[in-house]
Design a protein around this motif. Structure first.
Motif, PDB file in Angstrom:
ATOM      1  N   ALA A  94      -2.889   7.803   5.281  1.00 63.56           N
ATOM      2  CA  ALA A  94      -2.812   7.998   3.960  1.00 63.56           C
ATOM      3  C   ALA A  94      -2.157   6.970   3.269  1.00 63.56           C
ATOM      4  CB  ALA A  94      -2.070   9.116   3.350  1.00 63.56           C
ATOM      5  N   GLY A  95      -2.972   5.957   2.263  1.00 66.64           N
ATOM      6  CA  GLY A  95      -2.166   4.887   1.757  1.00 66.64           C
ATOM      7  C   GLY A  95      -3.266   4.005   1.078  1.00 66.64           C
ATOM      8  N   ALA A  96      -2.906   3.002   0.459  1.00 67.07           N
ATOM      9  CA  ALA A  96      -3.813   1.865  -0.193  1.00 67.07           C
ATOM     10  C   ALA A  96      -3.238   0.407  -0.112  1.00 67.07           C
ATOM     11  CB  ALA A  96      -3.754   2.394  -1.646  1.00 67.07           C
ATOM     12  N   VAL A  97      -4.077  -0.350  -0.335  1.00 63.13           N
ATOM     13  CA  VAL A  97      -3.946  -1.908  -0.255  1.00 63.13           C
ATOM     14  C   VAL A  97      -3.776  -2.238  -1.720  1.00 63.13           C
ATOM     15  CG1 VAL A  97      -4.728  -4.154   0.627  1.00 63.13           C
ATOM     16  CG2 VAL A  97      -5.056  -2.033   1.866  1.00 63.13           C
ATOM     17  N   VAL A  98      -2.687  -2.979  -2.082  1.00 64.60           N
ATOM     18  CA  VAL A  98      -2.411  -3.426  -3.336  1.00 64.60           C
ATOM     19  C   VAL A  98      -2.147  -4.753  -3.417  1.00 64.60           C
ATOM     20  CG1 VAL A  98      -1.077  -3.475  -5.359  1.00 64.60           C
ATOM     21  CG2 VAL A  98      -1.311  -1.159  -4.166  1.00 64.60           C
ATOM     22  N   PRO A  99      -3.113  -5.643  -3.950  1.00 64.61           N
ATOM     23  CA  PRO A  99      -3.159  -7.190  -4.080  1.00 64.61           C
ATOM     24  C   PRO A  99      -1.812  -7.761  -4.869  1.00 64.61           C
ATOM     25  CG  PRO A  99      -5.034  -6.341  -4.669  1.00 64.61           C
ATOM     26  CD  PRO A  99      -4.384  -5.161  -4.674  1.00 64.61           C
TER      27      PRO A  99
END
Length: 174
Positions: free
Chosen positions: A147-152
């Protein structure tokens, strides 16, 4: 009938040194109205001395640190919270979520050149820029089952925090 309040997950803001974990994590916690914890504060003095001397930590060094962070996460489960932690390897993330399966990871991601320039401008931190290459080598990106996301991380801190906020589960209306 009023809907039941949504329980906030505990959020780990992860990434290599210099990616903005502390700044973005603090801004995110402020926006969400939850406590913030800085992972560096969980390091025993021996770890700080080792990194200050330019030596990367090994898994033995990291074990008590990860256990302490995991304890904080477990205490915050169901109440929300934000903690910054490099969490570079899958096994470290697995340790953090062992007792908190709803943990959500926000991976602050940028090029080695961008991160190196930010790290070079940073003052008063024990992590020398010479260890940055070892962090990029150790980094294992989030896997599809995490569970997660990549953030630039291009842009300013508030812009990155807004991106992070938008990447959270149920972000609409926050």
């Amino acid at each position: 009938m009023t809907p039941a309040p949504q329980l906030l997950p505990v959020i780990v803001v992860m990434g290599v040194s210099g990616s903005g974990k502390s700044t973005v994590g603090g801004l995110l916690a402020e926006r969400l109205g939850v406590p913030y914890a800085e992972a560096d504060d969980f390091h025993p003095p021996a770890n700080i001395a080792k990194m200050s001397a330019g030596h990367p930590l090994d898994d033995t060094d990291r074990a008590p640190w990860l256990d302490a962070i995991a304890g904080w996460i477990e205490e915050r489960a169901g109440h929300g919270g934000v903690v910054s932690c490099s969490a570079l390897r899958r096994r470290y993330r697995d340790r953090l979520r062992r007792d908190a399966p709803d943990l959500f990871f926000l991976h602050l991601d940028g090029s080695p050149e961008l991160i190196a320039s930010r790290l070079a401008a940073r003052m008063q931190h024990f992590m020398p820029s010479g260890l940055l290459a070892s962090q990029f080598e150790a980094l294992e990106p989030l896997e599809p089952d995490e569970a997660g996301a990549v953030v630039p991380v291009d842009g300013g801190a508030r812009q990155i925090a807004e991106r992070a906020l938008a990447a959270l589960p149920g972000a609409t209306g926050r």
